[in-house]
Design a protein around this motif. Structure first.
Motif, PDB file in Angstrom:
ATOM      1  N   SER A  13       4.463   3.259  10.966  1.00  0.00           N
ATOM      2  CA  SER A  13       5.395   4.103  10.221  1.00  0.00           C
ATOM      3  C   SER A  13       4.766   4.594   8.919  1.00  0.00           C
ATOM      4  N   THR A  14       5.297   5.710   8.430  1.00  0.00           N
ATOM      5  CA  THR A  14       4.794   6.262   7.170  1.00  0.00           C
ATOM      6  C   THR A  14       5.014   5.270   6.024  1.00  0.00           C
ATOM      7  N   ASP A  15       6.156   4.586   6.037  1.00  0.00           N
ATOM      8  CA  ASP A  15       6.421   3.581   4.998  1.00  0.00           C
ATOM      9  C   ASP A  15       5.391   2.457   5.049  1.00  0.00           C
ATOM     10  N   THR A  16       5.025   2.051   6.252  1.00  0.00           N
ATOM     11  CA  THR A  16       4.047   0.972   6.399  1.00  0.00           C
ATOM     12  C   THR A  16       2.671   1.425   5.934  1.00  0.00           C
ATOM     13  N   ILE A  17       2.306   2.659   6.241  1.00  0.00           N
ATOM     14  CA  ILE A  17       1.019   3.184   5.766  1.00  0.00           C
ATOM     15  C   ILE A  17       0.982   3.159   4.245  1.00  0.00           C
ATOM     16  N   ARG A  18       2.048   3.609   3.615  1.00  0.00           N
ATOM     17  CA  ARG A  18       2.106   3.588   2.144  1.00  0.00           C
ATOM     18  C   ARG A  18       2.044   2.156   1.617  1.00  0.00           C
ATOM     19  N   TYR A  19       2.727   1.243   2.318  1.00  0.00           N
ATOM     20  CA  TYR A  19       2.698  -0.174   1.929  1.00  0.00           C
ATOM     21  C   TYR A  19       1.285  -0.742   2.065  1.00  0.00           C
ATOM     22  N   LYS A  22      -0.655   0.441  -0.853  1.00  0.00           N
ATOM     23  CA  LYS A  22      -0.224  -0.253  -2.081  1.00  0.00           C
ATOM     24  C   LYS A  22      -0.783  -1.670  -2.151  1.00  0.00           C
ATOM     25  N   GLU A  23      -0.807  -2.357  -1.003  1.00  0.00           N
ATOM     26  CA  GLU A  23      -1.274  -3.743  -0.955  1.00  0.00           C
ATOM     27  C   GLU A  23      -2.797  -3.863  -0.862  1.00  0.00           C
ATOM     28  N   GLY A  24      -3.477  -2.731  -0.737  1.00  0.00           N
ATOM     29  CA  GLY A  24      -4.940  -2.763  -0.668  1.00  0.00           C
ATOM     30  C   GLY A  24      -5.484  -3.103   0.710  1.00  0.00           C
ATOM     31  N   LEU A  25      -4.648  -2.980   1.741  1.00  0.00           N
ATOM     32  CA  LEU A  25      -5.118  -3.257   3.098  1.00  0.00           C
ATOM     33  C   LEU A  25      -5.919  -2.081   3.653  1.00  0.00           C
ATOM     34  N   ILE A  26      -5.656  -0.912   3.104  1.00  0.00           N
ATOM     35  CA  ILE A  26      -6.452   0.272   3.417  1.00  0.00           C
ATOM     36  C   ILE A  26      -6.904   0.851   2.080  1.00  0.00           C
ATOM     37  N   PRO A  27      -8.004   1.590   2.083  1.00  0.00           N
ATOM     38  CA  PRO A  27      -8.472   2.175   0.813  1.00  0.00           C
ATOM     39  C   PRO A  27      -7.447   3.160   0.245  1.00  0.00           C
ATOM     40  N   ILE A  28      -7.572   3.420  -1.043  1.00  0.00           N
ATOM     41  CA  ILE A  28      -6.736   4.429  -1.688  1.00  0.00           C
ATOM     42  C   ILE A  28      -6.968   5.752  -0.962  1.00  0.00           C
ATOM     43  N   ILE A  29      -5.886   6.401  -0.602  1.00  0.00           N
ATOM     44  CA  ILE A  29      -5.969   7.652   0.153  1.00  0.00           C
ATOM     45  C   ILE A  29      -6.114   8.816  -0.827  1.00  0.00           C
ATOM     46  N   ASP A  30      -7.119   9.654  -0.567  1.00  0.00           N
ATOM     47  CA  ASP A  30      -7.321  10.842  -1.400  1.00  0.00           C
ATOM     48  C   ASP A  30      -6.117  11.766  -1.285  1.00  0.00           C
ATOM     49  N   ARG A  31      -5.878  12.510  -2.347  1.00  0.00           N
ATOM     50  CA  ARG A  31      -4.781  13.474  -2.362  1.00  0.00           C
ATOM     51  C   ARG A  31      -5.348  14.877  -2.536  1.00  0.00           C
ATOM     52  N   GLY A  57      -0.456 -11.444  14.434  1.00  0.00           N
ATOM     53  CA  GLY A  57       0.244 -12.451  13.644  1.00  0.00           C
ATOM     54  C   GLY A  57      -0.372 -12.747  12.296  1.00  0.00           C
ATOM     55  N   MET A  58      -1.400 -12.010  11.901  1.00  0.00           N
ATOM     56  CA  MET A  58      -2.039 -12.290  10.622  1.00  0.00           C
ATOM     57  C   MET A  58      -1.103 -11.886   9.481  1.00  0.00           C
ATOM     58  N   SER A  59      -0.981 -12.760   8.515  1.00  0.00           N
ATOM     59  CA  SER A  59      -0.135 -12.483   7.357  1.00  0.00           C
ATOM     60  C   SER A  59      -0.782 -11.403   6.488  1.00  0.00           C
ATOM     61  N   ILE A  60       0.026 -10.775   5.667  1.00  0.00           N
ATOM     62  CA  ILE A  60      -0.490  -9.778   4.722  1.00  0.00           C
ATOM     63  C   ILE A  60      -1.521 -10.432   3.805  1.00  0.00           C
ATOM     64  N   LYS A  61      -1.222 -11.640   3.349  1.00  0.00           N
ATOM     65  CA  LYS A  61      -2.137 -12.341   2.438  1.00  0.00           C
ATOM     66  C   LYS A  61      -3.501 -12.582   3.105  1.00  0.00           C
ATOM     67  N   TYR A  66      -9.193 -10.935   4.128  1.00  0.00           N
ATOM     68  CA  TYR A  66     -10.198 -10.476   5.089  1.00  0.00           C
ATOM     69  C   TYR A  66     -10.741  -9.103   4.699  1.00  0.00           C
ATOM     70  N   VAL A  67      -9.846  -8.178   4.387  1.00  0.00           N
ATOM     71  CA  VAL A  67     -10.247  -6.819   4.017  1.00  0.00           C
ATOM     72  C   VAL A  67     -11.095  -6.833   2.752  1.00  0.00           C
ATOM     73  N   ASP A  68     -10.725  -7.664   1.788  1.00  0.00           N
ATOM     74  CA  ASP A  68     -11.521  -7.774   0.562  1.00  0.00           C
ATOM     75  C   ASP A  68     -12.941  -8.231   0.879  1.00  0.00           C
ATOM     76  N   LEU A  69     -13.078  -9.139   1.827  1.00  0.00           N
ATOM     77  CA  LEU A  69     -14.410  -9.597   2.232  1.00  0.00           C
ATOM     78  C   LEU A  69     -15.190  -8.485   2.930  1.00  0.00           C
ATOM     79  N   VAL A  70     -14.493  -7.707   3.745  1.00  0.00           N
ATOM     80  CA  VAL A  70     -15.140  -6.578   4.432  1.00  0.00           C
ATOM     81  C   VAL A  70     -15.639  -5.567   3.403  1.00  0.00           C
ATOM     82  N   ASP A  71     -14.827  -5.295   2.398  1.00  0.00           N
ATOM     83  CA  ASP A  71     -15.163  -4.287   1.393  1.00  0.00           C
ATOM     84  C   ASP A  71     -16.200  -4.764   0.386  1.00  0.00           C
TER      85      ASP A  71
END
Length: 129
Positions: A13-19, A22-31, A57-61, A66-71
């Motif tokens: 969902s669009t709300d989930t993408i924005r979330y 916001k949570e840093g699970l995906i990079p900041i999206i260019d505008r 089942g992976m938690s957001i935390k 994991y994403v921080d380690l990838v980045d």
């Protein structure tokens, strides 16, 4: 591509993408110049990755760790594998709990007439006293 198009493409969902952003699970999206998010293939891949990990089942935390380690610029393979192993262990524990419940319910079904019916009648009699 717009967030709505990315949502259709990924099934997120669009709300989930924005979330996720916001949570840093995906990079900041260019505008673009109008201030609208412009999603590219790199972001689509990260959205899809986050979706799959959440479905597993992976938690957001844990996903954020994991994403921080990838980045990170360092090789964090051992830490990433540890997070994945922990996720597997969590999923196996949940599977075992679910399997126990399924087995219990199947037992109740298999013995309904000779056990459950009688137990339910006894409960009704106790409630009516």
């Amino acid at each position: 591509m717009k967030v709505s198009e990315a949502s259709q493409l990924t099934g997120v969902s669009t709300d989930t993408i924005r979330y996720y952003e916001k949570e840093g699970l995906i990079p900041i999206i260019d505008r673009n110049d109008s201030g609208n998010r412009e999603i590219d293939e790199r972001i689509i891949r990260r959205i899809t990755f986050a979706k799959h990990m959440r479905s597993a089942g992976m938690s957001i935390k844990a996903l954020k760790q994991y994403v921080d380690l990838v980045d990170d610029t360092e090789d964090n393979t051992a830490k990433q594998k540890a997070i994945l192993r922990e996720q597997v262990a969590d999923m196996e524990e949940r599977r075992d709990d679910i399997q126990f419940a399924i087995n219990h319910l199947n037992y109740k079904l298999e013995h309904y007439d000779d056990h459950m019916k009688e137990a339910e009648n006894e409960l009704r009699e106790l409630e009516n006293k």
